[in-house]
Scaffold this motif. Sequence first.
Motif, PDB file in Angstrom:
ATOM      1  N   SER A   1      47.797   6.694  17.835  1.00 23.09           N
ATOM      2  CA  SER A   1      46.755   7.709  17.698  1.00 23.09           C
ATOM      3  C   SER A   1      45.542   7.319  18.527  1.00 23.09           C
ATOM      4  CB  SER A   1      46.347   7.842  16.223  1.00 23.09           C
ATOM      5  OG  SER A   1      45.689   6.657  15.786  1.00 23.09           O
ATOM      6  N   HIS A   2      44.653   8.285  18.733  1.00 28.00           N
ATOM      7  CA  HIS A   2      43.444   7.992  19.495  1.00 28.00           C
ATOM      8  C   HIS A   2      42.606   6.920  18.801  1.00 28.00           C
ATOM      9  CE1 HIS A   2      43.636  12.231  21.513  1.00 28.00           C
ATOM     10  NE2 HIS A   2      44.514  11.382  21.996  1.00 28.00           N
ATOM     11  N   GLU A   3      42.581   6.954  17.468  1.00 23.32           N
ATOM     12  CA  GLU A   3      41.800   5.963  16.736  1.00 23.32           C
ATOM     13  C   GLU A   3      42.388   4.564  16.895  1.00 23.32           C
ATOM     14  OE1 GLU A   3      42.967   8.789  15.521  1.00 23.32           O
ATOM     15  OE2 GLU A   3      41.113   9.953  15.281  1.00 23.32           O
TER      16      GLU A   3
ATOM     17  N   ALA B   1      43.783  13.458  27.485  1.00 23.32           N
ATOM     18  CA  ALA B   1      43.032  13.381  26.235  1.00 23.32           C
ATOM     19  C   ALA B   1      42.868  11.936  25.770  1.00 23.32           C
ATOM     20  CB  ALA B   1      43.735  14.201  25.150  1.00 23.32           C
ATOM     21  N   ARG B   2      43.809  11.060  26.138  1.00 18.48           N
ATOM     22  CA  ARG B   2      43.674   9.655  25.774  1.00 18.48           C
ATOM     23  C   ARG B   2      42.484   9.028  26.490  1.00 18.48           C
ATOM     24  NH1 ARG B   2      47.770   7.510  22.979  1.00 18.48           N
ATOM     25  NH2 ARG B   2      49.762   8.612  22.878  1.00 18.48           N
ATOM     26  N   VAL B   3      42.335   9.348  27.770  1.00 19.68           N
ATOM     27  CA  VAL B   3      41.194   8.843  28.533  1.00 19.68           C
ATOM     28  C   VAL B   3      39.902   9.364  27.921  1.00 19.68           C
ATOM     29  CG1 VAL B   3      40.135   8.707  30.814  1.00 19.68           C
ATOM     30  CG2 VAL B   3      42.628   8.768  30.600  1.00 19.68           C
TER      31      VAL B   3
ATOM     32  N   PHE C   1      34.753   8.639  25.069  1.00 20.39           N
ATOM     33  CA  PHE C   1      33.760   9.161  24.126  1.00 20.39           C
ATOM     34  C   PHE C   1      33.891   8.573  22.724  1.00 20.39           C
ATOM     35  CE2 PHE C   1      33.743  12.470  27.378  1.00 20.39           C
ATOM     36  CZ  PHE C   1      32.384  12.704  27.524  1.00 20.39           C
ATOM     37  N   GLY C   2      35.018   7.915  22.412  1.00 16.57           N
ATOM     38  CA  GLY C   2      35.226   7.478  21.043  1.00 16.57           C
ATOM     39  C   GLY C   2      35.378   5.991  20.852  1.00 16.57           C
TER      40      GLY C   2
ATOM     41  N   VAL D   1      39.526   5.423  35.475  1.00 15.62           N
ATOM     42  CA  VAL D   1      40.740   6.241  35.496  1.00 15.62           C
ATOM     43  C   VAL D   1      40.379   7.720  35.607  1.00 15.62           C
ATOM     44  CG1 VAL D   1      42.754   6.954  34.156  1.00 15.62           C
ATOM     45  CG2 VAL D   1      42.091   4.539  34.224  1.00 15.62           C
ATOM     46  N   ALA D   2      39.365   8.133  34.851  1.00 13.34           N
ATOM     47  CA  ALA D   2      38.963   9.539  34.892  1.00 13.34           C
ATOM     48  C   ALA D   2      38.509   9.952  36.290  1.00 13.34           C
ATOM     49  CB  ALA D   2      37.839   9.784  33.882  1.00 13.34           C
ATOM     50  N   LEU D   3      37.772   9.069  36.976  1.00 16.65           N
ATOM     51  CA  LEU D   3      37.332   9.378  38.332  1.00 16.65           C
ATOM     52  C   LEU D   3      38.513   9.429  39.292  1.00 16.65           C
ATOM     53  CD1 LEU D   3      34.096   7.180  38.547  1.00 16.65           C
ATOM     54  CD2 LEU D   3      34.234   9.663  38.292  1.00 16.65           C
TER      55      LEU D   3
END
Length: 381
Positions: free
Chosen positions: A139-141, A176-178, A183-184, A197-199
Motif C-alpha cells: 500500500s502507499h502507506e 500514483a506511487r510516486v 506528498f505523503g 523520478v517524477a521529473l
Amino acid sequence: MAHGESRKAAVRRLGRGLPLYRVLDVTRPKGWAHLDEDVRLTVRYGALAPAHGWLTGAHGPGWRGLWERAADRVRETPTEAQLALALCDPDGRIRHAALAYAAGRPEVLPLVVVRAADWVQPVRARALALLREALPAASHETLAVTAPVILRLARRLRGGAAAELLDGLLRGGDGARVNALLFGCRDGVTRRAALAVALDRGLYDGLGLALVAADDHDPVVQERAASAAVAAGAPDATVPVLLGSRFGRVRAAGVTALRGAGRHAEAEPYLYDRSGRTRACARWVVRQGGGDPVTLYRAACAGAEVPARAPLGLGECGSRAVDAALLRELTRHREGRVRASAVAGLRLLDAVEPARMEALLGDPEPAVVREARRALWPWRV
C-alpha cells in the motif's frame, strides 16, 4: 546517554511484546537500522533471550529441531514482536528462517529491507525474493515507511539491490506511487528520489511542480521543483503559487520568474521580503526592468510608513557615505522591527557607532538587542 537509553528501552518494549509502532518511530528510517543493531547486541550479550519456539515446528522446543527441518515450513503465526526479534537475531540461521514468516506482514517489511542488506548471502537472497513480491503489492502507506529504509541502506555494501527494486517500481509502475511518496512521506531523501523520478517521467506540469516546491520542507526538493516549474513556462499559473510560499528560496524562484514573464514591476514588493535571497532576486529583477532598487529603498525608508525590512535592504545595496545617516535616524523609529532592521543595515554598511549600539542594548524590542549585540561583536575583547 539519553539517546542510548531510549534505544535500550525500545528493545525492552519489543521484548515485552509491544507492536513496532509503539517501540520506535516507524517513519524514521534510521530507527529500523538501530533496532536491528540493538536487538542483535542485546541478545548476543545475554540481556535479552527471546523465545523462538514458534520456529521449531513439530520437533519440539530448542534449536536442534530448527537445524534438522526446512526453515520455511511454517506451523505457527508469530506475533509482530516475535517476528521482529527473530528477524534481528544475531544468528543468521534464525534470521533466514524468520523471513519465511514475513510474507504478507507489511508491518515488518522495513526489517525485510534490512535483511536484504544482510552479510549472510542466503538471508540476503531470501529477503530480496520477498521484496520482489511484496513491494509491487504494498500500500502507499507501507511504501512510505519502507522506501526511506531502502534508500538509507542503499549506502551499505550490499544495499544496492533493494534500491534497484524500488527504482524500477517507481519508474515503471503506477505514477500514483510516486505521488504518494512525494506528498505523503516524511523523509526528505525519499521525496528527493520521488521528485527525480517524477521529473524524468514528466508526471507533473508547471503548476504541479510549483505546488510541490511551495509546500515541501526539504530545500533540495524546493530548489529542483521550483526550477522545473519556472522552466515549464505558464507563469500565470506557477508564479502566484511560488510567490505565495512560506519558504524564501521558493519565493525567490517566483520573483526570478517575473523577469522571464516581463513583469519586472511586480518584483518591487519583494524588495522588502523577510528572505535575503528573495530580496536579492527582487533587486536583480528590478534592475533588469530599468529600475533602481537603491532609490526605491531610500524612498521607502524616508516615507511615513517604513516597510520593516527596507532599512536592511538599503544596507545590503546602499552606500555608507549616503545612507548611514538615514539608517541611524531609523534606529529611533517607533516600530521595533524597523529599528532592528536599521541596526542590521548599519552593520552591513560598516557604519556602526559603538556608543549608539551600546545604548540600544536597553531597547524594549528583543530583535533590536540581538542586532545591537551582533553589531558590537567586533569591538568585544
